[in-house]
Scaffold this motif. Structure first.
Motif, PDB file in Angstrom:
ATOM      1  N   GLU A   6     -18.083 -52.622 -18.349  1.00 14.16           N
ATOM      2  CA  GLU A   6     -17.730 -54.030 -18.541  1.00 14.16           C
ATOM      3  C   GLU A   6     -18.788 -54.788 -19.341  1.00 14.16           C
ATOM      4  N   PHE A   7     -20.074 -54.536 -19.054  1.00 17.52           N
ATOM      5  CA  PHE A   7     -21.145 -55.232 -19.770  1.00 17.52           C
ATOM      6  C   PHE A   7     -21.175 -54.836 -21.246  1.00 17.52           C
ATOM      7  N   ASP A   8     -21.097 -53.521 -21.523  1.00 14.43           N
ATOM      8  CA  ASP A   8     -21.136 -53.060 -22.910  1.00 14.43           C
ATOM      9  C   ASP A   8     -19.939 -53.588 -23.701  1.00 14.43           C
ATOM     10  N   ALA A   9     -18.769 -53.559 -23.106  1.00 11.85           N
ATOM     11  CA  ALA A   9     -17.577 -54.066 -23.782  1.00 11.85           C
ATOM     12  C   ALA A   9     -17.728 -55.558 -24.093  1.00 11.85           C
ATOM     13  N   HIS A  10     -18.305 -56.315 -23.156  1.00 13.66           N
ATOM     14  CA  HIS A  10     -18.526 -57.749 -23.373  1.00 13.66           C
ATOM     15  C   HIS A  10     -19.540 -57.959 -24.495  1.00 13.66           C
ATOM     16  N   ALA A  28     -27.458 -64.256 -21.762  1.00 14.91           N
ATOM     17  CA  ALA A  28     -26.928 -65.326 -20.907  1.00 14.91           C
ATOM     18  C   ALA A  28     -25.400 -65.264 -20.840  1.00 14.91           C
ATOM     19  N   GLN A  29     -24.755 -65.021 -21.967  1.00 18.61           N
ATOM     20  CA  GLN A  29     -23.296 -64.964 -21.979  1.00 18.61           C
ATOM     21  C   GLN A  29     -22.750 -63.748 -21.225  1.00 18.61           C
ATOM     22  N   VAL A  30     -23.505 -62.654 -21.273  1.00 19.19           N
ATOM     23  CA  VAL A  30     -23.055 -61.420 -20.631  1.00 19.19           C
ATOM     24  C   VAL A  30     -23.426 -61.396 -19.148  1.00 19.19           C
ATOM     25  N   GLY A  31     -24.466 -62.141 -18.781  1.00 21.62           N
ATOM     26  CA  GLY A  31     -24.906 -62.158 -17.390  1.00 21.62           C
ATOM     27  C   GLY A  31     -25.933 -61.086 -17.065  1.00 21.62           C
ATOM     28  N   LEU A  32     -26.784 -60.781 -18.058  1.00 19.73           N
ATOM     29  CA  LEU A  32     -27.859 -59.807 -17.863  1.00 19.73           C
ATOM     30  C   LEU A  32     -29.189 -60.456 -18.203  1.00 19.73           C
ATOM     31  N   SER A  33     -30.270 -59.817 -17.790  1.00 13.39           N
ATOM     32  CA  SER A  33     -31.583 -60.279 -18.228  1.00 13.39           C
ATOM     33  C   SER A  33     -31.727 -59.928 -19.706  1.00 13.39           C
ATOM     34  N   PRO A  34     -32.568 -60.650 -20.431  1.00 11.56           N
ATOM     35  CA  PRO A  34     -32.754 -60.331 -21.852  1.00 11.56           C
ATOM     36  C   PRO A  34     -33.197 -58.889 -22.090  1.00 11.56           C
ATOM     37  N   ARG A  40     -29.316 -52.324 -23.616  1.00 12.44           N
ATOM     38  CA  ARG A  40     -27.926 -51.916 -23.814  1.00 12.44           C
ATOM     39  C   ARG A  40     -27.529 -51.977 -25.287  1.00 12.44           C
ATOM     40  N   VAL A  41     -27.945 -53.030 -25.985  1.00 13.37           N
ATOM     41  CA  VAL A  41     -27.636 -53.142 -27.416  1.00 13.37           C
ATOM     42  C   VAL A  41     -28.235 -51.958 -28.171  1.00 13.37           C
ATOM     43  N   ARG A  42     -29.484 -51.620 -27.888  1.00 18.29           N
ATOM     44  CA  ARG A  42     -30.147 -50.496 -28.566  1.00 18.29           C
ATOM     45  C   ARG A  42     -29.426 -49.176 -28.272  1.00 18.29           C
TER      46      ARG A  42
END
Length: 152
Positions: A6-10, A28-34, A40-42
């Protein structure tokens, strides 16, 4: 590659619409810490889910360009013919997208030119001379309804 959670898809949905969003705003939009978001992006980048980021350049008003979708059928579909054709297509700057297809045509090209005369020149001087071309069929776009740019 594993299915996206769910987080990766968002993350992917947000980056698709705003590739320049800061990591802090994305987190902030995804609801994770920076830090978790950046990790996850990397991982998405390394795994090939995110293949790159692009700048879409505005080159005049939309009515100042003509979008043409061209179907190309080759004489043969051997690896040598496909490779030669694809290498030649990559050298033509008017061809903005090229897709290997199933069905009647082998390739679908998206071409952007200034006007019909410019397309006629491109057809005569470039498309008809591409290696292995047996048939060219073109359709002119009336207008773009939606455009979501992704890299290939």
């Amino acid at each position: 590659m594993a299915a996206l959670d769910e987080f990766d898809a968002h993350i992917v949905r947000i980056l698709r619409s705003d590739g320049r969003i800061s990591n802090a705003d994305l987190a902030a939009q995804v609801g994770l810490s920076p830090s978790a978001c950046l990790r996850r992006v990397r991982l998405l980048e390394r795994s090939g889910v995110i293949r790159g980021y692009v700048a879409i350049i505005h080159e005049g008003a939309p009515e100042d360009r003509l979008v043409v979708f061209t179907q190309i059928t080759l004489d043969r579909q051997t690896e040598e013919f496909l490779n030669r054709f694809e290498a030649a297509v990559c050298r033509c700057t008017e061809i903005t997208d090229c897709h290997l297809m199933t069905g009647l045509a082998d390739y679908l090209l998206k071409i952007e030119v200034k006007n019909a005369g410019d397309y006629e020149r491109l057809h005569k001087e470039v498309l008809s001379r591409l290696p292995g071309v047996a048939r060219i069929q073109s359709s002119f776009a009336i207008r773009t309804v939606v455009s979501r740019r992704t890299t290939a």
